[in-house]
Scaffold this active site. Structure first.
Site, PDB file in Angstrom:
ATOM      1  N   ASN B 379     -20.134 141.988 -87.260  1.00  0.00           N
ATOM      2  CA  ASN B 379     -18.841 141.343 -87.438  1.00  0.00           C
ATOM      3  C   ASN B 379     -18.916 140.248 -88.492  1.00  0.00           C
ATOM      4  OD1 ASN B 379     -16.369 140.116 -87.212  1.00  0.00           O
ATOM      5  ND2 ASN B 379     -16.334 140.089 -84.995  1.00  0.00           N
ATOM      6  N   ASP B 380     -19.588 139.151 -88.173  1.00  0.00           N
ATOM      7  CA  ASP B 380     -19.589 138.016 -89.094  1.00  0.00           C
ATOM      8  C   ASP B 380     -20.227 138.347 -90.445  1.00  0.00           C
ATOM      9  OD1 ASP B 380     -18.349 136.485 -87.171  1.00  0.00           O
ATOM     10  OD2 ASP B 380     -20.245 135.929 -86.249  1.00  0.00           O
ATOM     11  N   VAL B 381     -21.214 139.259 -90.445  1.00  0.00           N
ATOM     12  CA  VAL B 381     -21.909 139.562 -91.699  1.00  0.00           C
ATOM     13  C   VAL B 381     -21.059 140.421 -92.631  1.00  0.00           C
ATOM     14  CG1 VAL B 381     -24.185 139.327 -90.684  1.00  0.00           C
ATOM     15  CG2 VAL B 381     -23.117 141.576 -90.771  1.00  0.00           C
TER      16      VAL B 381
END
Lengths: 108, 454
Positions: B379-381
């Protein structure tokens, strides 16, 4: 000031070892690729298991009738061994994954 | 033969340095670990049989031998049995054992000498924090313990730390018997409070930090016994571990302080611009068609893949697609998964070949030519806010630019934001489709569906 200076004089050699080791530690792993962060951490974890030597000495010097010391020492030996043996085996298992497959070693 | 033990210790120290050096290169890493282990064995055996204190042998060989045996058997079994996905918590557990060992040595030495010198106190203090902190980190990674944060927590922690340091200095002069145990107890509590507020996904950084703490605690033992191998080994790990911790933070583009304050895990609601809109859902059969008829597929594995232990199924899908003439590669973000390098280890376990794993920069070059990107629990990456939204907490973190590809399929369990608590604009973009479900079962169904459609 006086006691500090004399302390430095007495422990000069050890202080040299400490300072040089600090710089060595920084240099030695300075350029590790991120792929190896986890195995390297695990390997370093196993190496600080060297504390087991202290545990062996503590245990080996306890008097026969000092049960508290014997129990403490025994616990320390068991925990230290866990750290060393478990640490190295876990690291080896991680690094086993990096062994040469058909395309050899990964580029870092 | 008085020179034999120093020789063992010198060889041990050299092996640690060589081992760490070799472990920083992929080609020599495994041999490096072996060399360090051999050096350790030499140092331990040397201590057992050659150590003399005022001309006296060590005693209680039976007990020492029994301790070594029990520790070795349990250590080997635990290390062999643990699943690849649980490696991080295992390292934390072993680290805690080392910290506890250092603390016990200090307590024994205090009882033996009746004096609490600076290194006895330091070893006990640092070892206790390392032990209890590692246990909490282990609990969090294995899901037994949730993140706990409350108002004024940092104030309480710093106050406690100041109190502890003051108590240590006071004890250095007062030499109160009870006080030593009190310091050990409070240090244990501090270790718990220190790790509690830090987000579960930041545990790798914390473990690395506690790892270097234990190194310093081991070095304190080296001071106590004027033992050079404990000293060099401990300090080496202390400094190398600190650098490694900083490197890990850098890979996430965050400072160590930021991680330790836990501002990421806790402050989820602090958000910049409004994010939202409609997202598209994709059916399994549509997804299987899209994948099977693509030419270039890029898989982006993340935390979700690790949690679902889907690496083997993922490899199976890769082989199936390859047999249909699809070129499948993996884009690996440096901090994807639970630890840096975690994805590489997991995929290697599933026999994914190395030339299929692309590091971030190469992957970003490849995305414009990619037909389908399959994001598995990352997600964040892949959050474009890291590049576009200066108010985002992850602004500036290098990301995988998946939106450059023609089509993005995102597998997630739900629309819940990732661990950083940030909404991801990627999910609402027109070229993105969502495929909800547990990574493992979704992949299994995809495989079945592709096979069915021949």
């Amino acid at each position: 000031m006086e006691p500090l200076l004399s302390w430095l004089a007495v422990h000069q050699q050890i202080i040299y070892i400490v300072i040089l080791s600090i710089f060595l530690g920084v240099e030695v792993i300075g350029r590790v690729p991120s792929v190896l962060h986890t195995p390297l951490m695990s390997g370093a974890n196993a190496i600080h298991g060297v504390v087991i030597i202290g545990a062996i000495i503590v245990m080996g010097q306890a008097s026969d009738d000092d049960y508290a010391a014997l129990i403490l020492g025994f616990a320390a030996v068991v925990l230290g061994t866990l750290n060393v043996v478990g640490g190295f085996v876990v690291t080896d298992r991680m690094l086993e994954m990096f062994k040469n497959k058909k395309n050899g070693v990964p580029k870092s | 033969m008085t020179g034999l033990l120093p020789l063992c210790y010198i060889l041990g120290s050299v092996s640690f340095i060589m081992g760490l050096k070799m472990m920083s290169h992929p080609a020599t890493a495994r041999r490096g670990n072996g060399i360090a282990a051999a050096g350790m064995a030499l140092a331990i055996l040397g201590t057992l049989f050659l150590y003399r204190q005022q001309g006296q042998h060590l005693r209680h060989y039976v007990w020492i031998g029994l301790g070594l045996l029990v520790g070795s058997v349990v250590g080997v079994v635990a290390a062999r049995k643990v699943k690849m996905t649980s490696m991080p918590e295992m390292v934390s557990l072993f680290n805690g054992m080392g910290g506890a060992c250092a603390a016990l040595i200090s307590i024994s030495e205090f009882r033996h000498q009746g004096v609490a010198g600076p290194f006895v106190l330091a070893g006990m203090f640092i070892g206790s924090i390392s032990f209890s902190g590692s246990m909490i980190a282990w609990g969090k990674l294995s899901g037994h313990i949730k993140d706990v944060a409350f108002k004024g927590q940092h104030f309480l922690n710093n106050g406690l730390l100041a109190l502890l340091l003051a108590a240590c200095i006071y004890e250095g002069f007062a030499q109160n018997l009870l006080m030593v145990y009190l310091i050990a107890g409070v240090a244990l509590v501090y270790g718990v409070l220190f790790v509690m507020p830090i987000g579960g996904a930041d545990m790798p950084v914390v473990i690395s930090l506690l790892n270097s703490f234990t190194g310093v605690a081991a070095a304190c033992g080296g001071f106590l016994y004027h033992n050079p191998v404990m000293l060099t080994g401990g300090i080496l790990v202390g400094s190398a571990g600190t650098i490694l911790t900083i490197l890990m933070c850098k890979a996430m583009n965050r400072s160590l302080l930021n991680v330790l304050l836990g501002s990421f895990g806790g402050g989820a609601s602090v958000q910049g611009g409004p994010v939202g809109g409609a997202y598209k859902e994709l059916s399994l059969s549509d997804a299987s068609v899209v994948l099977a008829y693509a030419r270039e597929v890029m898989i982006v594995p993340g935390y979700g893949l690790a949690v679902a232990q889907a690496q083997h199924v993922c490899h199976e899908l890769e082989k199936l697609l390859e047999s249909k003439g699809v070129n499948v590669q993996y884009a690996i973000h440096p901090v994807a998964g639970r630890m840096p390098g975690h994805m590489n280890v997991l995929l290697a376990e599933a026999d994914v070949s190395y030339d299929k794993l692309l590091e971030m920069e190469r992957a970003n070059d490849a995305f414009p030519n990619t037909d389908v990107v399959l994001v598995l629990g990352a997600n964040d990456v892949v959050n474009p806010a890291a590049q576009t939204d200066p108010s985002s907490p992850i602004y500036g973190m290098p990301i995988l630019e998946v939106e450059k590809a023609k089509l993005v399929v995102v597998n997630k369990r739900s629309m819940k934001p990732g661990y950083a608590g940030i909404e991801n604009q990627l999910f609402f973009q027109p070229k993105t489709s969502m495929l909800f479900g547990d990574a493992k079962s979704v992949l299994q169904q995809l495989i079945a569906s592709i096979k069915e459609n021949g």
